[in-house]
Write a protein that holds these residues in place. Structure first.
Motif, PDB file in Angstrom:
ATOM      1  N   THR A 152     -45.753 -80.017   9.596  1.00  0.00           N
ATOM      2  CA  THR A 152     -45.767 -79.123   8.192  1.00  0.00           C
ATOM      3  C   THR A 152     -45.725 -77.670   8.566  1.00  0.00           C
ATOM      4  OG1 THR A 152     -46.681 -80.887   6.994  1.00  0.00           O
ATOM      5  CG2 THR A 152     -46.941 -78.797   6.172  1.00  0.00           C
ATOM      6  N   ASN A 153     -46.677 -77.346   9.483  1.00  0.00           N
ATOM      7  CA  ASN A 153     -46.710 -76.041   9.711  1.00  0.00           C
ATOM      8  C   ASN A 153     -45.284 -75.463  10.595  1.00  0.00           C
ATOM      9  OD1 ASN A 153     -49.129 -75.518   8.818  1.00  0.00           O
ATOM     10  ND2 ASN A 153     -50.337 -75.857  10.488  1.00  0.00           N
ATOM     11  N   SER A 154     -44.838 -76.293  11.144  1.00  0.00           N
ATOM     12  CA  SER A 154     -43.445 -75.902  11.747  1.00  0.00           C
ATOM     13  C   SER A 154     -42.297 -75.912  10.875  1.00  0.00           C
ATOM     14  CB  SER A 154     -43.360 -76.843  12.897  1.00  0.00           C
ATOM     15  OG  SER A 154     -44.534 -76.747  14.084  1.00  0.00           O
ATOM     16  N   ALA A 155     -42.299 -76.438   9.428  1.00  0.00           N
ATOM     17  CA  ALA A 155     -41.206 -76.288   8.911  1.00  0.00           C
ATOM     18  C   ALA A 155     -40.342 -75.120   8.943  1.00  0.00           C
ATOM     19  CB  ALA A 155     -41.823 -76.505   7.239  1.00  0.00           C
ATOM     20  N   PRO A 156     -38.813 -75.259   8.942  1.00  0.00           N
ATOM     21  CA  PRO A 156     -38.027 -73.979   8.904  1.00  0.00           C
ATOM     22  C   PRO A 156     -38.477 -72.985   7.974  1.00  0.00           C
ATOM     23  CG  PRO A 156     -36.968 -76.244   9.382  1.00  0.00           C
ATOM     24  CD  PRO A 156     -38.197 -76.438   8.924  1.00  0.00           C
ATOM     25  N   PHE A 157     -38.990 -73.278   6.801  1.00  0.00           N
ATOM     26  CA  PHE A 157     -38.892 -72.332   5.592  1.00  0.00           C
ATOM     27  C   PHE A 157     -40.067 -71.373   6.287  1.00  0.00           C
ATOM     28  CE2 PHE A 157     -41.174 -70.867   2.071  1.00  0.00           C
ATOM     29  CZ  PHE A 157     -40.373 -70.088   1.448  1.00  0.00           C
ATOM     30  N   VAL A 213     -41.376 -71.131   9.283  1.00  0.00           N
ATOM     31  CA  VAL A 213     -41.309 -70.308  10.328  1.00  0.00           C
ATOM     32  C   VAL A 213     -40.382 -69.048  10.246  1.00  0.00           C
ATOM     33  CG1 VAL A 213     -39.731 -70.324  12.400  1.00  0.00           C
ATOM     34  CG2 VAL A 213     -41.349 -72.284  11.970  1.00  0.00           C
ATOM     35  N   ALA A 214     -39.310 -69.248   9.170  1.00  0.00           N
ATOM     36  CA  ALA A 214     -38.713 -68.074   8.840  1.00  0.00           C
ATOM     37  C   ALA A 214     -39.555 -66.886   8.172  1.00  0.00           C
ATOM     38  CB  ALA A 214     -37.560 -68.483   7.912  1.00  0.00           C
ATOM     39  N   LEU A 215     -40.199 -67.504   7.147  1.00  0.00           N
ATOM     40  CA  LEU A 215     -41.123 -66.651   6.410  1.00  0.00           C
ATOM     41  C   LEU A 215     -42.041 -65.738   7.535  1.00  0.00           C
ATOM     42  CD1 LEU A 215     -41.716 -65.848   3.566  1.00  0.00           C
ATOM     43  CD2 LEU A 215     -43.833 -67.315   3.633  1.00  0.00           C
ATOM     44  N   MET A 216     -42.428 -66.561   8.385  1.00  0.00           N
ATOM     45  CA  MET A 216     -43.494 -65.882   9.199  1.00  0.00           C
ATOM     46  C   MET A 216     -42.608 -65.081  10.471  1.00  0.00           C
ATOM     47  SD  MET A 216     -46.712 -66.582   8.382  1.00  0.00           S
ATOM     48  CE  MET A 216     -45.863 -66.524   6.755  1.00  0.00           C
ATOM     49  N   ASP A 217     -41.452 -65.247  10.764  1.00  0.00           N
ATOM     50  CA  ASP A 217     -40.623 -64.438  11.334  1.00  0.00           C
ATOM     51  C   ASP A 217     -40.156 -62.901  10.680  1.00  0.00           C
ATOM     52  OD1 ASP A 217     -40.992 -66.103  13.552  1.00  0.00           O
ATOM     53  OD2 ASP A 217     -39.150 -66.932  13.432  1.00  0.00           O
ATOM     54  N   GLY A 218     -40.430 -63.066   9.353  1.00  0.00           N
ATOM     55  CA  GLY A 218     -39.762 -61.991   8.622  1.00  0.00           C
ATOM     56  C   GLY A 218     -38.520 -62.080   8.291  1.00  0.00           C
ATOM     57  N   ARG A 219     -37.766 -63.231   8.270  1.00  0.00           N
ATOM     58  CA  ARG A 219     -36.529 -63.234   8.001  1.00  0.00           C
ATOM     59  C   ARG A 219     -36.201 -63.349   6.500  1.00  0.00           C
ATOM     60  NH1 ARG A 219     -34.736 -67.712  10.434  1.00  0.00           N
ATOM     61  NH2 ARG A 219     -36.285 -68.667  11.669  1.00  0.00           N
ATOM     62  N   LEU A 220     -37.332 -63.746   5.633  1.00  0.00           N
ATOM     63  CA  LEU A 220     -37.092 -63.857   4.319  1.00  0.00           C
ATOM     64  C   LEU A 220     -37.576 -62.918   3.636  1.00  0.00           C
ATOM     65  CD1 LEU A 220     -38.187 -67.959   3.816  1.00  0.00           C
ATOM     66  CD2 LEU A 220     -35.909 -66.711   4.744  1.00  0.00           C
ATOM     67  N   ASP A 221     -37.142 -62.449   2.333  1.00  0.00           N
ATOM     68  CA  ASP A 221     -37.537 -61.322   1.594  1.00  0.00           C
ATOM     69  C   ASP A 221     -38.869 -61.882   0.726  1.00  0.00           C
ATOM     70  OD1 ASP A 221     -36.743 -62.794  -0.797  1.00  0.00           O
ATOM     71  OD2 ASP A 221     -34.613 -61.736  -0.764  1.00  0.00           O
ATOM     72  N   ARG A 222     -39.168 -60.960  -0.027  1.00  0.00           N
ATOM     73  CA  ARG A 222     -40.697 -61.029  -0.850  1.00  0.00           C
ATOM     74  C   ARG A 222     -40.366 -62.072  -1.970  1.00  0.00           C
ATOM     75  NH1 ARG A 222     -43.755 -56.003  -3.225  1.00  0.00           N
ATOM     76  NH2 ARG A 222     -43.739 -55.289  -0.769  1.00  0.00           N
ATOM     77  N   VAL A 228     -41.878 -79.628  -0.010  1.00  0.00           N
ATOM     78  CA  VAL A 228     -41.760 -78.469  -0.968  1.00  0.00           C
ATOM     79  C   VAL A 228     -41.209 -77.389  -0.193  1.00  0.00           C
ATOM     80  CG1 VAL A 228     -43.083 -76.797  -2.200  1.00  0.00           C
ATOM     81  CG2 VAL A 228     -43.920 -79.255  -2.401  1.00  0.00           C
ATOM     82  N   PHE A 229     -41.485 -77.032   1.204  1.00  0.00           N
ATOM     83  CA  PHE A 229     -40.839 -75.937   1.899  1.00  0.00           C
ATOM     84  C   PHE A 229     -39.486 -76.301   1.941  1.00  0.00           C
ATOM     85  CE2 PHE A 229     -45.317 -75.818   4.350  1.00  0.00           C
ATOM     86  CZ  PHE A 229     -45.779 -75.166   3.458  1.00  0.00           C
ATOM     87  N   ASP A 274     -31.268 -68.603   5.255  1.00  0.00           N
ATOM     88  CA  ASP A 274     -30.709 -68.988   6.665  1.00  0.00           C
ATOM     89  C   ASP A 274     -31.902 -69.292   7.521  1.00  0.00           C
ATOM     90  OD1 ASP A 274     -29.325 -69.186   9.216  1.00  0.00           O
ATOM     91  OD2 ASP A 274     -29.159 -67.158   9.550  1.00  0.00           O
ATOM     92  N   LEU A 275     -32.074 -70.686   7.569  1.00  0.00           N
ATOM     93  CA  LEU A 275     -33.475 -71.359   8.287  1.00  0.00           C
ATOM     94  C   LEU A 275     -32.981 -71.107   9.619  1.00  0.00           C
ATOM     95  CD1 LEU A 275     -34.537 -73.976   5.974  1.00  0.00           C
ATOM     96  CD2 LEU A 275     -35.255 -71.574   5.776  1.00  0.00           C
ATOM     97  N   ALA A 276     -31.901 -71.055  10.044  1.00  0.00           N
ATOM     98  CA  ALA A 276     -31.618 -71.543  11.601  1.00  0.00           C
ATOM     99  C   ALA A 276     -31.987 -70.054  12.325  1.00  0.00           C
ATOM    100  CB  ALA A 276     -30.117 -71.807  11.779  1.00  0.00           C
ATOM    101  N   GLY A 277     -31.750 -68.799  11.372  1.00  0.00           N
ATOM    102  CA  GLY A 277     -32.053 -67.623  11.841  1.00  0.00           C
ATOM    103  C   GLY A 277     -30.691 -67.096  12.611  1.00  0.00           C
ATOM    104  N   SER A 278     -29.858 -67.589  12.421  1.00  0.00           N
ATOM    105  CA  SER A 278     -28.418 -67.149  13.032  1.00  0.00           C
ATOM    106  C   SER A 278     -27.607 -65.904  12.135  1.00  0.00           C
ATOM    107  CB  SER A 278     -27.439 -68.222  13.202  1.00  0.00           C
ATOM    108  OG  SER A 278     -27.176 -68.625  11.846  1.00  0.00           O
TER     109      SER A 278
END
Length: 220
Positions: A23-28, A30-39, A205-206, A216-220
């Motif tokens: 659950t903690n490794s869900a792509p959404f 990970v992307a949020l914690m990496d700063g790849r998603l907006d507010r 949910v994630f 872009d959950l792959a971060g590409s």
């Protein structure tokens, strides 16, 4: 297989760790914690969270006077008002008008409604899954989100437990309540199974958030 002398809190942690980690490794996330998603993506997460926390906290109110389950219910843990404050700050006073449950959120909320008002073990399972996580990893999440989105207290009040000055002491006390439960093996097994289900429902949910926001959950 568990040892006969293993405490319930230790058993819960060990037997549910795989679902917790997935659950903690869900792509959404990970992307949020990496700063790849907006507010807006973060606000969407809070909005969906509000829906299932609201239902869980209604169940908590129903159990307050129960001699066995009631001690788990604490006003210091309630997240509803904090979520409301964060959503109002992030999305304005009309945030409720825009809030629509995603399919996975609806399933999660429906499950809480179906079992948490009648089954002590199911209520404790969902309570444990949500709030111990909030007091543990949630504090790391709060620190990261503050840096990523330039937030102070506004917008991250969900992760601020100002009535829990010493989270470790509180968590130790919570685990003590688990270990004091005089439940038979079938009820303990039900508790473990429901915790694992709660993690899967949360992860779904994630996944729905990632799909709905077309991130872009792959971060590409």
């Amino acid at each position: 297989m568990t040892r006969s002398d293993e405490s319930l809190s230790a058993r819960l942690k060990s037997v549910t760790w795989d679902e917790h980690d997935r659950t903690n490794s869900a792509p959404f996330i990970v992307a949020l914690m990496d700063g790849r998603l907006d507010r807006d993506a973060y606000a969407a997460l809070l909005g969906q969270s509000y829906l299932f926390y609201r239902e869980l906290e209604r169940a908590g109110d129903a159990w307050r006077s129960d001699p066995v389950v009631g001690p788990f219910v604490s006003d210091a843990l309630v997240r509803g008002p904090a979520l409301e404050a964060d959503l109002a700050w992030l999305r304005g006073d009309g945030w409720r008008d825009e809030l629509v449950p995603l399919p996975a959120t609806q399933r999660y909320t429906d499950r809480i409604r179906a079992v948490c008002f009648d089954s002590p073990s199911a209520f404790v399972a969902h309570h444990y899954t949500r709030y111990l996580g909030d007091l543990s990893g949630g504090q790391i999440v709060r620190s990261k989100l503050r840096n990523i989105y330039g937030l102070t207290s506004d917008g991250v009040r969900f992760y601020l437990f100002d009535q829990v000055p010493k989270p470790k002491v509180f968590k130790d006390g919570y685990r003590g309540l688990l270990d004091e439960l005089r439940w038979d093996e079938p009820e303990r097994a039900d508790l473990v199974a429901e915790v694992n289900l709660a993690f899967r429902l949360n992860r779904a949910v994630f996944d729905d958030l990632g799909d709905a926001l077309e991130v872009d959950l792959a971060g590409s």
